[in-house]
Scaffold this motif. Structure first.
Motif, short mmCIF file in Angstrom:
data_model
loop_
_atom_site.label_atom_id
_atom_site.label_comp_id
_atom_site.label_asym_id
_atom_site.label_seq_id
_atom_site.Cartn_x
_atom_site.Cartn_y
_atom_site.Cartn_z
N ALA A 4 0.82 -1.22 0.00
CA ALA A 4 0.00 0.00 0.00
C ALA A 4 0.85 1.26 0.00
CB ALA A 4 -0.93 -0.01 1.21
N LEU A 5 1.99 1.23 0.69
CA LEU A 5 2.86 2.40 0.72
C LEU A 5 3.31 2.76 -0.69
CD1 LEU A 5 4.65 4.33 2.62
CD2 LEU A 5 6.47 2.71 2.12
N GLU A 6 3.78 1.78 -1.44
CA GLU A 6 4.24 2.05 -2.80
C GLU A 6 3.08 2.48 -3.70
OE1 GLU A 6 8.13 -0.92 -2.96
OE2 GLU A 6 6.50 -1.17 -4.40
N ALA A 7 1.94 1.81 -3.55
CA ALA A 7 0.78 2.13 -4.41
C ALA A 7 0.28 3.55 -4.17
CB ALA A 7 -0.33 1.12 -4.16
N GLN A 8 0.27 3.96 -2.92
CA GLN A 8 -0.31 5.26 -2.58
C GLN A 8 0.70 6.41 -2.63
OE1 GLN A 8 -2.04 4.57 1.30
NE2 GLN A 8 -3.30 2.88 0.55
N GLU A 9 1.97 6.12 -2.28
CA GLU A 9 2.94 7.21 -2.15
C GLU A 9 4.07 7.16 -3.18
OE1 GLU A 9 3.97 8.25 1.91
OE2 GLU A 9 2.51 6.78 2.65
N ASP A 10 4.15 6.08 -3.94
CA ASP A 10 5.16 5.97 -5.00
C ASP A 10 4.55 5.34 -6.25
OD1 ASP A 10 7.80 6.19 -6.07
OD2 ASP A 10 8.16 4.07 -5.64
N PRO A 11 3.39 5.85 -6.70
CA PRO A 11 2.69 5.22 -7.82
C PRO A 11 3.50 5.21 -9.11
CG PRO A 11 1.74 7.37 -7.36
CD PRO A 11 2.67 7.06 -6.23
N ASP A 12 4.38 6.20 -9.30
CA ASP A 12 5.17 6.26 -10.52
C ASP A 12 6.51 5.52 -10.41
OD1 ASP A 12 3.23 7.87 -11.74
OD2 ASP A 12 4.09 9.70 -10.89
N GLY A 13 6.81 4.99 -9.22
CA GLY A 13 8.02 4.19 -9.03
C GLY A 13 9.30 4.98 -8.92
N ILE A 14 9.22 6.30 -8.73
CA ILE A 14 10.44 7.12 -8.65
C ILE A 14 11.30 6.70 -7.47
CG2 ILE A 14 11.32 9.47 -8.28
CD1 ILE A 14 8.79 10.46 -9.76
N TRP A 15 10.66 6.54 -6.32
CA TRP A 15 11.40 6.19 -5.09
C TRP A 15 12.06 4.82 -5.21
CZ3 TRP A 15 9.55 2.51 -1.26
CH2 TRP A 15 10.30 2.49 -0.07
N ARG A 16 11.27 3.81 -5.59
CA ARG A 16 11.83 2.45 -5.61
C ARG A 16 12.90 2.29 -6.69
NH1 ARG A 16 6.29 1.91 -6.83
NH2 ARG A 16 5.75 1.05 -8.88
N ARG A 17 12.77 3.02 -7.79
CA ARG A 17 13.83 2.96 -8.81
C ARG A 17 15.11 3.62 -8.32
NH1 ARG A 17 9.20 3.51 -12.16
NH2 ARG A 17 9.01 1.75 -13.61
N HIS A 18 14.97 4.70 -7.56
CA HIS A 18 16.16 5.36 -7.01
C HIS A 18 16.84 4.45 -5.99
CE1 HIS A 18 18.44 9.14 -6.40
NE2 HIS A 18 18.66 8.63 -5.20
N VAL A 19 16.06 3.76 -5.17
CA VAL A 19 16.62 2.80 -4.21
C VAL A 19 17.39 1.71 -4.96
CG1 VAL A 19 16.03 0.99 -2.55
CG2 VAL A 19 14.88 3.21 -2.43
N ASN A 20 16.79 1.18 -6.01
CA ASN A 20 17.42 0.11 -6.77
C ASN A 20 18.69 0.60 -7.46
OD1 ASN A 20 16.84 -2.76 -7.37
ND2 ASN A 20 16.93 -2.08 -9.51
N LYS A 21 18.65 1.83 -7.96
CA LYS A 21 19.84 2.41 -8.59
C LYS A 21 20.99 2.53 -7.59
CE LYS A 21 21.92 4.45 -12.10
NZ LYS A 21 22.26 3.70 -13.35
N ALA A 22 20.66 2.88 -6.34
CA ALA A 22 21.69 2.95 -5.31
C ALA A 22 22.34 1.58 -5.11
CB ALA A 22 21.09 3.45 -4.00
N LEU A 23 21.53 0.52 -5.11
CA LEU A 23 22.08 -0.82 -4.96
C LEU A 23 22.96 -1.22 -6.15
CD1 LEU A 23 19.07 -2.84 -3.47
CD2 LEU A 23 21.22 -2.26 -2.32
N GLN A 24 22.64 -0.70 -7.32
CA GLN A 24 23.43 -1.02 -8.52
C GLN A 24 24.76 -0.30 -8.54
OE1 GLN A 24 20.58 0.29 -11.48
NE2 GLN A 24 20.05 -1.82 -12.03
N THR A 25 24.85 0.84 -7.85
CA THR A 25 26.01 1.72 -8.00
C THR A 25 26.82 1.83 -6.71
OG1 THR A 25 24.53 3.61 -7.62
CG2 THR A 25 24.97 2.99 -9.91
N SER A 26 26.53 2.85 -5.91
CA SER A 26 27.38 3.13 -4.74
C SER A 26 27.36 1.99 -3.72
CB SER A 26 26.95 4.44 -4.07
OG SER A 26 25.60 4.39 -3.67
N TYR A 27 26.20 1.38 -3.48
CA TYR A 27 26.13 0.30 -2.51
C TYR A 27 26.85 -0.95 -3.01
CZ TYR A 27 22.90 2.81 0.56
OH TYR A 27 22.35 3.73 1.43
N ALA A 28 26.81 -1.18 -4.33
CA ALA A 28 27.55 -2.32 -4.89
C ALA A 28 29.05 -2.15 -4.64
CB ALA A 28 27.26 -2.45 -6.38
N GLN A 29 29.55 -0.93 -4.78
CA GLN A 29 30.97 -0.67 -4.50
C GLN A 29 31.27 -0.88 -3.02
OE1 GLN A 29 31.84 3.27 -5.93
NE2 GLN A 29 30.99 2.87 -7.96
#
Length: 298
Positions: free
Chosen positions: A179-204
């Motif tokens: 529900a949090l994602e559906a109501q507050e991140d409907p366009d996926g901006i937040w979750r994509r940014h989180v995933n991008k962090a895992l792909q980049t700086s967190y992976a390092q």
């Protein structure tokens, strides 16, 4: 000198039966870490992954204070929970990127540069200050309250709920998970940014880990229940602190972690060196990869 196990159990307010857990699982783990250290011939960073309430800090306490010293090894602990960005920085992210980044926890809300520098300095044996974060205040403590680490360390235990987490495939991000994602991140901006962090700086950052182990809960529902218990304890010790949450707030808070947690539970078991399977009561019921006749060794 190693601290006596009985003294640690009392200090951690654990039942006397926890000594069985120590003998069956954590002492063999210390021997395994000692073997890795002897094989490498250098200080090692051991990553410890586990969802909220899985007992990571307790394991680290026993390894650092007693079990690794029994093996002739010095150890220090770095917690991901101390490496959150300050509240002001997260508020800036909330304005610039997405409002959900005000809430600490997900990849993107940690000070990765400081975390990498801290691990590097401690492994190199340099004197360094270890940041401290107050969950009750939801902010970094002033530098006067940080702790100083000095001198050589054989084993650096790097523990945190998403330590070692890997990014999801882009397709998995399309549909809201809760529900949090559906109501507050409907366009996926937040979750994509989180995933991008895992792909980049967190992976390092996580690439600095020499060996990774996971404390795996039976389900995400158990994660929520464990987090509620943690908050009840925090509420009892600091009832007037501004960051204290009621049960509804805890449920919403844990929703921020749900996507990454569910992905880790499905993905990480095939990528860790040791997999400890937990029961609903947070006891270890099996381990894959540990040289212990009682474990389910693969």
């Amino acid at each position: 000198m190693p601290i006596a196990i009985d003294d640690l159990i009392a200090a951690e307010r654990l039942p006397p039966s926890y000594a069985v857990m120590v003998d069956r699982w954590w002492r063999p783990l210390a021997r395994q870490i000692a073997y890795w250290h002897a094989s490498a011939g250098r200080p090692l960073i051991i990553g410890i992954n586990g969802a909220q309430g899985s007992g990571k800090s307790t394991v680290c306490r026993f390894l650092q204070a007693s079990l690794l010293p029994e093996q002739g090894l010095s150890a220090a602990v770095v917690s991901l929970d101390d490496l959150y960005l300050p509240l002001q920085a997260r508020e800036q992210m909330a304005r610039d990127i997405h409002p959900l980044f005000r809430t600490r926890g997900v990849p993107g809300t940690h000070d990765v540069d400081a975390g990498m520098a801290l691990l590097e300095a401690m492994v190199a044996g340099r004197d360094t200050l270890i940041l401290r974060f107050s969950k009750a205040l939801d902010d970094r403590l002033p530098q006067a309250d940080w702790t100083r680490h000095a001198g050589k360390v054989d084993i650096l235990l790097f523990e945190g709920w998403c330590v070692g987490a890997r990014p999801q495939d882009a397709a998995a991000l399309e549909q809201p998970l809760n529900a949090l994602e559906a109501q507050e991140d409907p366009d996926g901006i937040w979750r994509r940014h989180v995933n991008k962090a895992l792909q980049t700086s967190y992976a390092q950052w996580f690439a600095m880990i020499d060996h990774l182990l996971m404390l795996k809960p039976p389900s995400f529902d158990h994660v929520l229940n464990n987090r509620l218990r943690q908050e009840h304890k925090l509420r009892a010790t600091a009832p007037d602190a501004p960051g204290i949450m009621d049960d509804a707030a805890v449920a919403r808070f844990v929703s921020h972690y749900e996507r990454v947690t569910r992905h880790m539970v499905a993905d990480l078991p095939d990528h860790v060196d040791l997999l400890f399977q937990l029961s609903a009561g947070q006891d270890v019921i099996s381990c894959t990869g540990l040289a212990n006749e009682d474990a389910h060794v693969s």
